[in-house]
Motif scaffolding. Structure first.
Motif, PDB file in Angstrom:
ATOM      1  N   LYS A  84     -24.972 -29.279 -13.636  1.00  0.00           N
ATOM      2  CA  LYS A  84     -24.300 -28.248 -14.444  1.00  0.00           C
ATOM      3  C   LYS A  84     -25.060 -28.131 -15.759  1.00  0.00           C
ATOM      4  O   LYS A  84     -24.753 -28.794 -16.745  1.00  0.00           O
ATOM      5  CB  LYS A  84     -22.839 -28.637 -14.668  1.00  0.00           C
ATOM      6  CG  LYS A  84     -22.030 -27.586 -15.363  1.00  0.00           C
ATOM      7  CD  LYS A  84     -20.595 -28.045 -15.521  1.00  0.00           C
ATOM      8  CE  LYS A  84     -19.810 -27.124 -16.406  1.00  0.00           C
ATOM      9  NZ  LYS A  84     -18.467 -27.636 -16.658  1.00  0.00           N
ATOM     10  N   TYR A  89     -26.451 -21.729 -11.309  1.00  0.00           N
ATOM     11  CA  TYR A  89     -25.328 -20.954 -10.776  1.00  0.00           C
ATOM     12  C   TYR A  89     -25.234 -21.219  -9.274  1.00  0.00           C
ATOM     13  O   TYR A  89     -26.043 -21.967  -8.723  1.00  0.00           O
ATOM     14  CB  TYR A  89     -25.524 -19.455 -11.042  1.00  0.00           C
ATOM     15  CG  TYR A  89     -25.620 -19.128 -12.511  1.00  0.00           C
ATOM     16  CD1 TYR A  89     -24.471 -19.066 -13.300  1.00  0.00           C
ATOM     17  CD2 TYR A  89     -26.851 -18.909 -13.116  1.00  0.00           C
ATOM     18  CE1 TYR A  89     -24.557 -18.786 -14.652  1.00  0.00           C
ATOM     19  CE2 TYR A  89     -26.946 -18.633 -14.465  1.00  0.00           C
ATOM     20  CZ  TYR A  89     -25.790 -18.570 -15.228  1.00  0.00           C
ATOM     21  OH  TYR A  89     -25.868 -18.304 -16.566  1.00  0.00           O
ATOM     22  N   THR A  90     -24.332 -20.576  -8.616  1.00  0.00           N
ATOM     23  CA  THR A  90     -24.165 -20.802  -7.179  1.00  0.00           C
ATOM     24  C   THR A  90     -25.377 -20.376  -6.379  1.00  0.00           C
ATOM     25  O   THR A  90     -25.664 -20.957  -5.340  1.00  0.00           O
ATOM     26  CB  THR A  90     -22.928 -20.055  -6.636  1.00  0.00           C
ATOM     27  OG1 THR A  90     -23.058 -18.666  -6.926  1.00  0.00           O
ATOM     28  CG2 THR A  90     -21.649 -20.593  -7.214  1.00  0.00           C
TER      29      THR A  90
END
Length: 115
Positions: A84, A89-90
């Protein structure tokens, strides 16, 4: 006379078969679950950014408040191994924590007990 005996034998076999099928169905119904499996999934609320502390807090809530309602599972879902950090991001690549054998391992910053 022989035809009547065959018909009686057939009817007897049919009754016995029906009884066996009914008993098997009753046993099967007893084995079926009353409710589907119930649990809490981290992705539903946190997406991929959940931390160990947040997960444990939610697991505690499930055990205190939802266990009596049939909840049995808490699941860390999706990208638990991604760092993180800014830019992650995803759908971004290059931020995953993977060991030398290609196995995904928890991000040590988000999951400190893994260190």
């Amino acid at each position: 006379m022989m035809l009547i005996m065959r018909i009686l034998l057939f009817m007897t076999a049919l009754v016995l078969l029906q009884r066996e099928v009914a008993e098997a169905m009753a046993e099967k119904q007893e084995q079926q679950a009353n409710l589907p499996p119930r649990g809490w999934n981290s992705y539903d609320f946190f997406s991929w950014i959940i931390s160990e502390e947040e997960f444990l807090q939610n697991a505690e809530i499930v055990s205190q408040r939802l266990l009596t309602h049939g909840y049995q599972y808490v699941v860390v879902d999706y990208l638990w191994y991604r760092r993180k950090v800014p830019g992650a991001y995803t759908n971004s690549l290059g931020f995953d924590v993977i060991d030398e054998w290609g196995r995904m391992i928890p991000d040590p910053e988000r999951w400190p007990s893994f260190k």
